[in-house]
Design a protein around this motif. Structure first.
Motif, PDB file in Angstrom:
ATOM      1  N   SER A  72       0.825  -1.198   0.000  1.00  0.00           N
ATOM      2  CA  SER A  72       0.000   0.000   0.000  1.00  0.00           C
ATOM      3  C   SER A  72       0.867   1.260   0.000  1.00  0.00           C
ATOM      4  N   THR A  73       1.862   1.312   0.867  1.00  0.00           N
ATOM      5  CA  THR A  73       2.747   2.477   0.952  1.00  0.00           C
ATOM      6  C   THR A  73       3.476   2.698  -0.369  1.00  0.00           C
ATOM      7  N   CYS A  74       3.944   1.623  -0.973  1.00  0.00           N
ATOM      8  CA  CYS A  74       4.660   1.731  -2.245  1.00  0.00           C
ATOM      9  C   CYS A  74       3.741   2.239  -3.351  1.00  0.00           C
ATOM     10  N   ASN A  75       2.509   1.757  -3.370  1.00  0.00           N
ATOM     11  CA  ASN A  75       1.545   2.203  -4.368  1.00  0.00           C
ATOM     12  C   ASN A  75       1.269   3.700  -4.214  1.00  0.00           C
ATOM     13  N   ARG A  76       1.175   4.170  -2.978  1.00  0.00           N
ATOM     14  CA  ARG A  76       0.944   5.596  -2.725  1.00  0.00           C
ATOM     15  C   ARG A  76       2.150   6.422  -3.175  1.00  0.00           C
ATOM     16  N   GLN A  77       3.342   5.908  -2.887  1.00  0.00           N
ATOM     17  CA  GLN A  77       4.544   6.631  -3.303  1.00  0.00           C
ATOM     18  C   GLN A  77       4.638   6.705  -4.821  1.00  0.00           C
ATOM     19  N   ARG A  78       4.295   5.648  -5.500  1.00  0.00           N
ATOM     20  CA  ARG A  78       4.391   5.631  -6.959  1.00  0.00           C
ATOM     21  C   ARG A  78       3.460   6.663  -7.574  1.00  0.00           C
ATOM     22  N   GLY A  79       2.268   6.793  -7.016  1.00  0.00           N
ATOM     23  CA  GLY A  79       1.325   7.782  -7.523  1.00  0.00           C
ATOM     24  C   GLY A  79       1.074   7.642  -9.012  1.00  0.00           C
ATOM     25  N   ASP A  80       1.348   8.701  -9.756  1.00  0.00           N
ATOM     26  CA  ASP A  80       1.061   8.723 -11.193  1.00  0.00           C
ATOM     27  C   ASP A  80       2.197   8.154 -12.051  1.00  0.00           C
ATOM     28  N   GLY A  81       3.202   7.581 -11.417  1.00  0.00           N
ATOM     29  CA  GLY A  81       4.292   6.957 -12.154  1.00  0.00           C
ATOM     30  C   GLY A  81       5.405   7.915 -12.546  1.00  0.00           C
ATOM     31  N   SER A  82       5.268   9.186 -12.198  1.00  0.00           N
ATOM     32  CA  SER A  82       6.278  10.168 -12.611  1.00  0.00           C
ATOM     33  C   SER A  82       7.583  10.052 -11.815  1.00  0.00           C
ATOM     34  N   LYS A  83       7.577   9.257 -10.727  1.00  0.00           N
ATOM     35  CA  LYS A  83       8.787   9.096  -9.911  1.00  0.00           C
ATOM     36  C   LYS A  83       9.338   7.678  -9.986  1.00  0.00           C
ATOM     37  N   ASP A  84       8.985   6.944 -11.021  1.00  0.00           N
ATOM     38  CA  ASP A  84       9.393   5.535 -11.099  1.00  0.00           C
ATOM     39  C   ASP A  84      10.897   5.348 -11.015  1.00  0.00           C
ATOM     40  N   GLU A  85      11.673   6.279 -11.549  1.00  0.00           N
ATOM     41  CA  GLU A  85      13.128   6.132 -11.497  1.00  0.00           C
ATOM     42  C   GLU A  85      13.685   6.361 -10.091  1.00  0.00           C
ATOM     43  N   LEU A  86      12.834   6.834  -9.174  1.00  0.00           N
ATOM     44  CA  LEU A  86      13.256   7.085  -7.798  1.00  0.00           C
ATOM     45  C   LEU A  86      12.850   5.966  -6.849  1.00  0.00           C
ATOM     46  N   ARG A  87      12.279   4.905  -7.387  1.00  0.00           N
ATOM     47  CA  ARG A  87      11.813   3.830  -6.501  1.00  0.00           C
ATOM     48  C   ARG A  87      13.002   3.197  -5.780  1.00  0.00           C
ATOM     49  N   PRO A  88      12.772   2.727  -4.547  1.00  0.00           N
ATOM     50  CA  PRO A  88      13.849   2.141  -3.748  1.00  0.00           C
ATOM     51  C   PRO A  88      14.573   1.002  -4.448  1.00  0.00           C
ATOM     52  N   ALA A  89      13.884   0.241  -5.288  1.00  0.00           N
ATOM     53  CA  ALA A  89      14.531  -0.862  -5.993  1.00  0.00           C
ATOM     54  C   ALA A  89      15.640  -0.346  -6.909  1.00  0.00           C
ATOM     55  N   VAL A  90      15.563   0.919  -7.318  1.00  0.00           N
ATOM     56  CA  VAL A  90      16.573   1.520  -8.186  1.00  0.00           C
ATOM     57  C   VAL A  90      17.584   2.332  -7.378  1.00  0.00           C
ATOM     58  N   THR A  91      17.091   3.119  -6.408  1.00  0.00           N
ATOM     59  CA  THR A  91      17.962   4.046  -5.680  1.00  0.00           C
ATOM     60  C   THR A  91      18.675   3.417  -4.499  1.00  0.00           C
ATOM     61  N   GLY A  92      18.119   2.327  -3.944  1.00  0.00           N
ATOM     62  CA  GLY A  92      18.706   1.722  -2.755  1.00  0.00           C
ATOM     63  C   GLY A  92      18.311   2.420  -1.460  1.00  0.00           C
ATOM     64  N   VAL A  93      17.379   3.373  -1.531  1.00  0.00           N
ATOM     65  CA  VAL A  93      16.862   4.048  -0.333  1.00  0.00           C
ATOM     66  C   VAL A  93      15.568   3.347   0.038  1.00  0.00           C
ATOM     67  N   TRP A  94      15.581   2.614   1.151  1.00  0.00           N
ATOM     68  CA  TRP A  94      14.474   1.729   1.517  1.00  0.00           C
ATOM     69  C   TRP A  94      13.536   2.350   2.520  1.00  0.00           C
ATOM     70  N   PRO A  95      12.277   1.901   2.529  1.00  0.00           N
ATOM     71  CA  PRO A  95      11.318   2.368   3.534  1.00  0.00           C
ATOM     72  C   PRO A  95      11.773   1.957   4.929  1.00  0.00           C
ATOM     73  N   PRO A  96      11.486   2.787   5.920  1.00  0.00           N
ATOM     74  CA  PRO A  96      11.817   2.412   7.298  1.00  0.00           C
ATOM     75  C   PRO A  96      10.895   1.301   7.773  1.00  0.00           C
ATOM     76  N   PRO A  97      11.292   0.576   8.829  1.00  0.00           N
ATOM     77  CA  PRO A  97      10.420  -0.471   9.355  1.00  0.00           C
ATOM     78  C   PRO A  97       9.127   0.102   9.926  1.00  0.00           C
ATOM     79  N   ALA A  98       8.125  -0.752  10.042  1.00  0.00           N
ATOM     80  CA  ALA A  98       6.837  -0.328  10.605  1.00  0.00           C
ATOM     81  C   ALA A  98       7.055   0.295  11.973  1.00  0.00           C
TER      82      ALA A  98
END
Length: 122
Positions: A72-98
């Motif tokens: 859910s959090t990832c889907n919200r971050q993706r939004g309209d897809g304009s930030k796809d190149e910034l996704r953690p899978a590419v940048t290595g910056v991961w979401p913090p733990p719950a």
């Protein structure tokens, strides 16, 4: 965007597509956005939320069918897809733990990137 799926323009067909994706989901499959494992049981997901259907071609760009699951959090971050190149899978910056603060400080090294964004983890 809040409201029911129908109020957001995601009616019965979308709900059926997402349910089909959930039925076929293989536990532990990596999320496209963050590469963390995804589980049907929300408590096992890093954000503690239910998996959501995502349109690989963003709805804002004509996408009509939810064709993959994401946290859910990832889907919200993706939004309209304009930030796809910034996704953690590419940048290595991961979401913090719950339970971690929604805003995290990150030490940057080297010259700043020409396009710097902050993703909301909450």
């Amino acid at each position: 965007m809040s409201g029911s799926t129908t109020e957001r323009g995601l009616g019965w067909r979308h709900q059926q597509d997402v349910e089909s994706l959930r039925r076929r989901h293989v536990e532990g499959t990596a999320c496209w956005w963050c590469e963390r494992p995804m589980f049907k049981d929300p408590a096992r997901n890093f954000d503690g939320k239910t998996l959501e259907g995502d349109h690989s071609e963003a709805r804002s760009r004509g996408g009509r069918k939810a064709d993959r699951l994401m946290h859910s959090t990832c889907n919200r971050q993706r939004g309209d897809g304009s930030k796809d190149e910034l996704r953690p899978a590419v940048t290595g910056v991961w979401p913090p733990p719950a339970g971690a603060p929604a805003v995290a400080m990150v030490e940057l090294t080297g010259p700043p990137e020409p396009r710097a964004h902050v993703l909301y983890w909450g």
